[in-house]
Design an enzyme around this catalytic site. Sequence first.
Site, PDB file in Angstrom:
ATOM      1  N   MET A 159       0.831  -1.202   0.000  1.00  0.00           N
ATOM      2  CA  MET A 159       0.000   0.000   0.000  1.00  0.00           C
ATOM      3  C   MET A 159       0.870   1.259   0.000  1.00  0.00           C
ATOM      4  O   MET A 159       0.693   2.151  -0.830  1.00  0.00           O
ATOM      5  CB  MET A 159      -0.922  -0.007   1.219  1.00  0.00           C
ATOM      6  N   GLU A 161       3.691   4.032  -0.465  1.00  0.00           N
ATOM      7  CA  GLU A 161       4.603   4.413  -1.538  1.00  0.00           C
ATOM      8  C   GLU A 161       5.539   5.512  -1.051  1.00  0.00           C
ATOM      9  O   GLU A 161       5.284   6.133  -0.008  1.00  0.00           O
ATOM     10  CB  GLU A 161       3.807   4.909  -2.750  1.00  0.00           C
ATOM     11  N   TYR A 267     -12.694   1.022  -0.513  1.00  0.00           N
ATOM     12  CA  TYR A 267     -13.763   0.568   0.386  1.00  0.00           C
ATOM     13  C   TYR A 267     -13.347  -0.712   1.109  1.00  0.00           C
ATOM     14  O   TYR A 267     -13.657  -0.890   2.295  1.00  0.00           O
ATOM     15  CB  TYR A 267     -15.042   0.357  -0.424  1.00  0.00           C
ATOM     16  N   PRO A 274      -9.873  -1.470  10.632  1.00  0.00           N
ATOM     17  CA  PRO A 274     -10.094  -1.606  12.083  1.00  0.00           C
ATOM     18  C   PRO A 274      -9.372  -2.803  12.695  1.00  0.00           C
ATOM     19  O   PRO A 274      -8.793  -2.681  13.782  1.00  0.00           O
ATOM     20  CB  PRO A 274     -11.621  -1.737  12.180  1.00  0.00           C
ATOM     21  N   GLU A 276      -6.636  -4.248  11.527  1.00  0.00           N
ATOM     22  CA  GLU A 276      -5.203  -3.942  11.493  1.00  0.00           C
ATOM     23  C   GLU A 276      -4.830  -3.020  12.655  1.00  0.00           C
ATOM     24  O   GLU A 276      -3.816  -3.233  13.335  1.00  0.00           O
ATOM     25  CB  GLU A 276      -4.840  -3.276  10.159  1.00  0.00           C
ATOM     26  N   ARG A 302      18.110  -5.516  41.612  1.00  0.00           N
ATOM     27  CA  ARG A 302      19.292  -4.661  41.484  1.00  0.00           C
ATOM     28  C   ARG A 302      19.642  -4.006  42.815  1.00  0.00           C
ATOM     29  O   ARG A 302      18.836  -3.314  43.430  1.00  0.00           O
ATOM     30  CB  ARG A 302      19.022  -3.588  40.418  1.00  0.00           C
ATOM     31  N   LEU A 371      14.763   2.792  33.871  1.00  0.00           N
ATOM     32  CA  LEU A 371      14.872   2.007  35.109  1.00  0.00           C
ATOM     33  C   LEU A 371      15.999   0.987  35.043  1.00  0.00           C
ATOM     34  O   LEU A 371      16.567   0.615  36.076  1.00  0.00           O
ATOM     35  CB  LEU A 371      13.545   1.294  35.396  1.00  0.00           C
TER      36      LEU A 371
END
Length: 415
Positions: A159, A161, A267, A274, A276, A302, A371
Site C-alpha cells: 500500500m 509508496e 472501500y 479496524p 489492522e 538490582r 529504570l
Amino acid sequence: MMQSVRLSKMVSRLSQKRLMSRLAPAQAGKLTDIGIRDIFDSDHDMFREMTRNWFETEVKPFHGEWEKAGEVPRELWTKAGEMGLLSNMVPEEYGGLGTDCKYPAIVWEEQSYSGCTGPGFAMHSDIVAPYITNYGTEEQKQRMLPKLVSGEWIGALGMTEPSAGSDFANIKTVAVEDGDDYIINGSKVFITNGWLCDVVIVCAKTDTGKGAHGVSLFLIEDGMKGFIKGNKLNKMGMKAQDTCELFFEDLRVPKSAMLGQKDKGFYAVMQELPQERLLIADMGVASAEAVFEASREYVCERKAFKGKLSDLQTVSHKLAEMKTDTVVGRAFVDQCIELHADHKLKSDQASMAKYWCTDLQTKIADHGVQLHGGWGYMWEYDVCKHYVDSRVQSIYGGANEIMKELIGRSITNPR
C-alpha cells in the site's frame, strides 16, 4: 411469589458467574499470567500456553541470528503453520480454524511478550488473509488460503509508496487495462514480509481521475515478470523482520488477478483497517506489559544504595505509574477485542486504541530503559529491543496524527 423465584435464580446465576470470573490483570501476580482476563476461557489458556512455549523455544533463541540476516527462515513459517499459529480466522473449508479474533490476539500478544518482532505473522495472518477471505473469488480462495494457513506461502500488503503513506488518494502505482490484462507500473516501500512474500496485495489506480475512489487491489505473485523486489531496508528496529521496496515494471497480469471489484479497493481497505489497527494496539499493550514485568524484576533485584532500587520512592512511584497506565490500556483493548469478536468494533474505536496504546507502548518502553540504567541501552536486554521496536508502531497502520483526525471527525461530524 413467582417474581421472588425469578430473582432468586438471577442471583444464583450472578453468583455462579462471579465464581467463574477470572482475575483482571491489575489483580494478577503478573500482567502476563496465563488464566486471567474475562474475555478468554480455558481453551484459550491452553492455546496461549502452547504459543508461549513455541516462541520461547523456536524463536527467541535464534532471533539474534535473524536480526543480522534481516529475515527469519522460511522453515519458521511452515513450523508455525503446523502448530496452527497462522491465519486462524480463515474458514475451515480453506484449511483454517474458522475462529474469531481472540485466538489471533493470543498470537499477537505472545509474540510481543517474547520481544521477537522478526516473524511478520500478524501482517500475513490477520491483514493479508482476511482480504482474500472477504474479497477473493472462489478460485483465489481455494488456491491461496490453504497455502497461507500452512505457511507454504507468505503474504504481504503493498500500500505505502515513497510519496503516499496515509494519503491513499495520492497513490502513484497505476494499472492500465489492456485487453484481458492489466499492466501495472509503480513502486511500494516499507513492505513488511516484502522480501520473502509469495503473494502481495497491491493497491493500484485503475482510474486516475477518481483519487482514492479509483483504486483497485491486485494479487501479485512472486516470479511474475516485471515484479521486482528491492533490497531489504536497514531499519531502526524490527531488524529480523524483512522489509523492502517492491517495483512493478510493465507487469502484465490477467484480470483474474484483481481482488474484489474494480475501483473498490478503497472501500475494502476501509473495512479491513479496524482489525489492522486493533492488532497494532494489542501488540502495543502486550509490549508494555512485558516491559513493565521486566522492569519490576530488574529493580527488585538490582542492589543500590545499601538496598534495592525498588526501595527508592522515585522508582516505586514510576512502577506505580507504569502499571496503572498499562492496565488501563489493557482494559480498553480487551473491550475492543470483545467487540470485534462480535463484529461490533467501530472504526473510530479502533483508531482510539491504535493511537493511545502505541503512545503508551513507547512511553512504557522509555521508562523501562531508564529504570534499567546503562543495561537498558544494551542490545542483549529485551527492554532495549522493545524500545527501538516500539517507535514504528505510532507510524504504520495510519500515523497517530491521522488517527486523531479520524476520531475528531467522528465526534464533530457523526454519521
